[in-house]
Enzyme design. Structure first.
Site, PDB file in Angstrom:
ATOM      1  N   ASP A 188      79.081   9.261  60.202  1.00 50.40           N
ATOM      2  CA  ASP A 188      78.100  10.341  60.041  1.00 50.40           C
ATOM      3  C   ASP A 188      77.930  10.629  58.548  1.00 50.40           C
ATOM      4  O   ASP A 188      78.841  11.144  57.903  1.00 50.40           O
ATOM      5  CB  ASP A 188      78.598  11.601  60.760  1.00 50.40           C
ATOM      6  CG  ASP A 188      77.582  12.727  60.691  1.00 50.40           C
ATOM      7  OD1 ASP A 188      76.746  12.826  61.606  1.00 50.40           O
ATOM      8  OD2 ASP A 188      77.609  13.499  59.709  1.00 50.40           O
ATOM      9  N   TYR A 223      74.452  13.879  50.964  1.00 49.15           N
ATOM     10  CA  TYR A 223      75.844  13.592  50.589  1.00 49.15           C
ATOM     11  C   TYR A 223      75.909  12.617  49.406  1.00 49.15           C
ATOM     12  O   TYR A 223      76.960  12.493  48.771  1.00 49.15           O
ATOM     13  CB  TYR A 223      76.659  13.013  51.767  1.00 49.15           C
ATOM     14  CG  TYR A 223      76.751  13.879  53.006  1.00 49.15           C
ATOM     15  CD1 TYR A 223      76.357  15.210  53.000  1.00 49.15           C
ATOM     16  CD2 TYR A 223      77.244  13.356  54.198  1.00 49.15           C
ATOM     17  CE1 TYR A 223      76.433  15.988  54.142  1.00 49.15           C
ATOM     18  CE2 TYR A 223      77.332  14.127  55.351  1.00 49.15           C
ATOM     19  CZ  TYR A 223      76.915  15.445  55.318  1.00 49.15           C
ATOM     20  OH  TYR A 223      76.998  16.196  56.464  1.00 49.15           O
ATOM     21  N   LYS A 242      70.787  11.844  57.776  1.00 48.10           N
ATOM     22  CA  LYS A 242      70.029  13.095  57.974  1.00 48.10           C
ATOM     23  C   LYS A 242      68.971  13.271  56.899  1.00 48.10           C
ATOM     24  O   LYS A 242      69.183  12.889  55.737  1.00 48.10           O
ATOM     25  CB  LYS A 242      70.979  14.305  57.957  1.00 48.10           C
ATOM     26  CG  LYS A 242      72.215  14.123  58.831  1.00 48.10           C
ATOM     27  CD  LYS A 242      73.107  15.350  58.897  1.00 48.10           C
ATOM     28  CE  LYS A 242      74.446  15.018  59.535  1.00 48.10           C
ATOM     29  NZ  LYS A 242      75.494  14.571  58.608  1.00 48.10           N
ATOM     30  N   HIS A 276      68.330  17.909  59.023  1.00 47.21           N
ATOM     31  CA  HIS A 276      69.646  18.448  58.630  1.00 47.21           C
ATOM     32  C   HIS A 276      69.766  19.960  58.863  1.00 47.21           C
ATOM     33  O   HIS A 276      70.798  20.438  59.342  1.00 47.21           O
ATOM     34  CB  HIS A 276      69.894  18.106  57.151  1.00 47.21           C
ATOM     35  CG  HIS A 276      71.330  18.040  56.772  1.00 47.21           C
ATOM     36  ND1 HIS A 276      71.826  17.133  55.867  1.00 47.21           N
ATOM     37  CD2 HIS A 276      72.393  18.767  57.168  1.00 47.21           C
ATOM     38  CE1 HIS A 276      73.130  17.317  55.728  1.00 47.21           C
ATOM     39  NE2 HIS A 276      73.501  18.304  56.507  1.00 47.21           N
TER      40      HIS A 276
HETATM   41  P1  NAD Z   1      86.437  19.197  59.044  1.00 50.59           P
HETATM   42  O1  NAD Z   1      86.608  20.372  59.920  1.00 50.59           O
HETATM   43  O2  NAD Z   1      86.440  17.818  59.593  1.00 50.59           O
HETATM   44  O3  NAD Z   1      87.540  19.394  57.948  1.00 50.59           O
HETATM   45  C1  NAD Z   1      87.813  18.491  56.977  1.00 50.59           C
HETATM   46  C2  NAD Z   1      89.065  19.023  56.287  1.00 50.59           C
HETATM   47  O4  NAD Z   1      90.172  18.927  57.189  1.00 50.59           O
HETATM   48  C3  NAD Z   1      89.393  18.202  55.090  1.00 50.59           C
HETATM   49  O5  NAD Z   1      89.674  19.111  54.057  1.00 50.59           O
HETATM   50  C4  NAD Z   1      90.621  17.418  55.459  1.00 50.59           C
HETATM   51  O6  NAD Z   1      91.499  17.354  54.385  1.00 50.59           O
HETATM   52  C5  NAD Z   1      91.238  18.227  56.590  1.00 50.59           C
HETATM   53  N1  NAD Z   1      91.846  17.319  57.585  1.00 50.59           N
HETATM   54  C6  NAD Z   1      91.262  16.255  58.178  1.00 50.59           C
HETATM   55  N2  NAD Z   1      92.110  15.666  59.036  1.00 50.59           N
HETATM   56  C7  NAD Z   1      93.254  16.384  59.000  1.00 50.59           C
HETATM   57  C8  NAD Z   1      94.499  16.276  59.673  1.00 50.59           C
HETATM   58  N3  NAD Z   1      94.726  15.306  60.555  1.00 50.59           N
HETATM   59  N4  NAD Z   1      95.461  17.199  59.386  1.00 50.59           N
HETATM   60  C9  NAD Z   1      95.237  18.180  58.498  1.00 50.59           C
HETATM   61  N5  NAD Z   1      94.081  18.343  57.829  1.00 50.59           N
HETATM   62  C10 NAD Z   1      93.088  17.444  58.075  1.00 50.59           C
HETATM   63  O7  NAD Z   1      85.111  19.475  58.195  1.00 50.59           O
HETATM   64  P2  NAD Z   1      83.919  18.647  57.655  1.00 50.59           P
HETATM   65  O8  NAD Z   1      84.334  17.432  56.900  1.00 50.59           O
HETATM   66  O9  NAD Z   1      83.069  19.609  56.953  1.00 50.59           O
HETATM   67  O10 NAD Z   1      83.171  18.202  58.978  1.00 50.59           O
HETATM   68  C11 NAD Z   1      83.229  16.900  59.529  1.00 50.59           C
HETATM   69  C12 NAD Z   1      81.926  16.173  59.325  1.00 50.59           C
HETATM   70  O11 NAD Z   1      80.845  16.946  59.859  1.00 50.59           O
HETATM   71  C13 NAD Z   1      81.508  15.993  57.862  1.00 50.59           C
HETATM   72  O12 NAD Z   1      82.221  15.000  57.187  1.00 50.59           O
HETATM   73  C14 NAD Z   1      80.039  15.693  58.045  1.00 50.59           C
HETATM   74  O13 NAD Z   1      79.855  14.365  58.478  1.00 50.59           O
HETATM   75  C15 NAD Z   1      79.664  16.683  59.135  1.00 50.59           C
HETATM   76  N6  NAD Z   1      79.108  17.953  58.594  1.00 50.59           N
HETATM   77  C16 NAD Z   1      77.816  18.252  58.872  1.00 50.59           C
HETATM   78  C17 NAD Z   1      77.247  19.412  58.412  1.00 50.59           C
HETATM   79  C18 NAD Z   1      75.827  19.718  58.751  1.00 50.59           C
HETATM   80  O14 NAD Z   1      75.262  20.666  58.202  1.00 50.59           O
HETATM   81  N7  NAD Z   1      75.216  18.970  59.635  1.00 50.59           N
HETATM   82  C19 NAD Z   1      77.981  20.308  57.621  1.00 50.59           C
HETATM   83  C20 NAD Z   1      79.318  19.996  57.347  1.00 50.59           C
HETATM   84  C21 NAD Z   1      79.868  18.820  57.854  1.00 50.59           C
END
Ligand code: NAD
Length: 275
Positions: free
Chosen positions: A45, A50, A75, A108
């Site tokens: 994704d 990004y 997106k 998005h």
């Molecule tokens: P997430 O909730 O996946 O959190 C990521 C955080 O969690 C990172 O800081 C990472 O260090 C930590 N983490 C990951 N795996 C872990 C584990 N096993 N143990 C402990 N900590 C851990 O948040 P995100 O990255 O914002 O969301 C996931 C994906 O969603 C993004 O990469 C993106 O592709 C998408 N996204 C979309 C939008 C949108 O507006 N459509 C906005 C934000 C994110």
């Protein structure tokens, strides 16, 4: 390990678990996505905003995987919603990704200040019909936005990708989506680390009971709720940990206790305020 495939309302399938690359440094993206593909992820994704579509494309090209083994989402950013801009934006994304089509293309944010989300959705339908996106959907759309774009086009998005984690479950959106056959993609599934989710008693207790990490418990809760997720990590160990969700199941009581963590705690901006 088999990642479940969910069927979208257009008949195509999507791996329920993928890898997200929000805030993955463009200079590191090829290596990190290569680690993810090596670990077994087949769904990536990304998004134009990004700035790392090229790195995703290089990792895909280097992987040796065939196109039909991969599911790639990107997106449309908010400043490309007007007029024919979406048609140019998808071509730019495909060029960067080195692909002829994405599996899923999303609007998005509705970005109502642009007054263009209906136009953007009309253009997404054209993009799909031109074969440049196999499926189309939206992100951060609330029921009012969804109703408006469906009424304008007769086309229902395949997914709505929204902020969703145990503290913020957006039940108004998820029940609208269910009624209309829209699958929910949960972004920030771990709450982006912005509140102490892993220390919450039901999460910690289930982790101890199953010999899993708190992150795996939360991700498993999403899988059992039917959400599509793509947790992000730069760390190879956590990248593998986040895939390892399919050898245990939460009890009904454990799942209910995690669901009860809802507290209306959005960690990001309101969709009507993002432009
Ligand atoms: P997430 O909730 O996946 O959190 C990521 C955080 O969690 C990172 O800081 C990472 O260090 C930590 N983490 C990951 N795996 C872990 C584990 N096993 N143990 C402990 N900590 C851990 O948040 P995100 O990255 O914002 O969301 C996931 C994906 O969603 C993004 O990469 C993106 O592709 C998408 N996204 C979309 C939008 C949108 O507006 N459509 C906005 C934000 C994110």
């Amino acid at each position: 390990m088999t990642i479940p495939l969910l069927t979208l309302n257009d008949g195509h399938t999507i791996p329920q678990l993928g890898f997200g690359v929000f805030k993955v440094d463009p200079a590191q993206t090829e290596r990190i996505v290569s680690d993810a593909l090596e670990a077994g992820y087949r769904h990536i994704d990304t998004a134009a905003i990004y700035g790392n579509e090229e790195g995703v494309g290089r990792a895909i090209a280097a992987s040796g995987l065939s196109r039909d083994e991969l599911f790639v989402t990107t997106k449309l950013w908010n400043d490309r919603q007007r007029g024919d801009e979406p048609l140019a934006a998808i071509d730019e994304s495909l060029e960067k990704l080195g692909l002829e089509a994405v599996d899923l293309y999303l609007v998005h944010w509705p970005a109502p200040a642009n007054g263009a989300y209906v136009n953007a959705w009309e253009k997404m339908v054209q993009i799909r019909d031109a074969g440049k996106a196999r499926s189309i959907g939206v992100s951060n759309h609330l029921p009012a936005h969804l109703s408006e774009i469906i009424a304008a086009t007769g086309v229902t998005p395949a997914v709505d990708q929204i902020e969703l984690h145990p503290a913020y479950q957006q039940r108004d959106v998820t029940s609208f989506a269910k009624e209309h056959g829209i699958l929910i993609e949960a972004w920030g599934p771990l709450g982006q680390g912005k509140y102490p989710l892993f220390d919450e008693e039901p999460v910690a207790a289930a982790a101890a009971a199953h010999g899993k990490t708190p992150a795996q418990v939360v991700l498993r809760w999403h899988i059992e709720q039917g959400h599509i997720i793509f947790p992000k990590s730069n760390n190879p160990e956590r990248i593998r940990e986040n895939l390892d969700l399919f050898d245990f199941a939460l009890t009904a009581d454990e799942a209910a206790a995690i669901t009860a963590l809802e507290r209306g705690g959005r960690v990001s901006a309101h969709p009507d305020e993002v432009n």
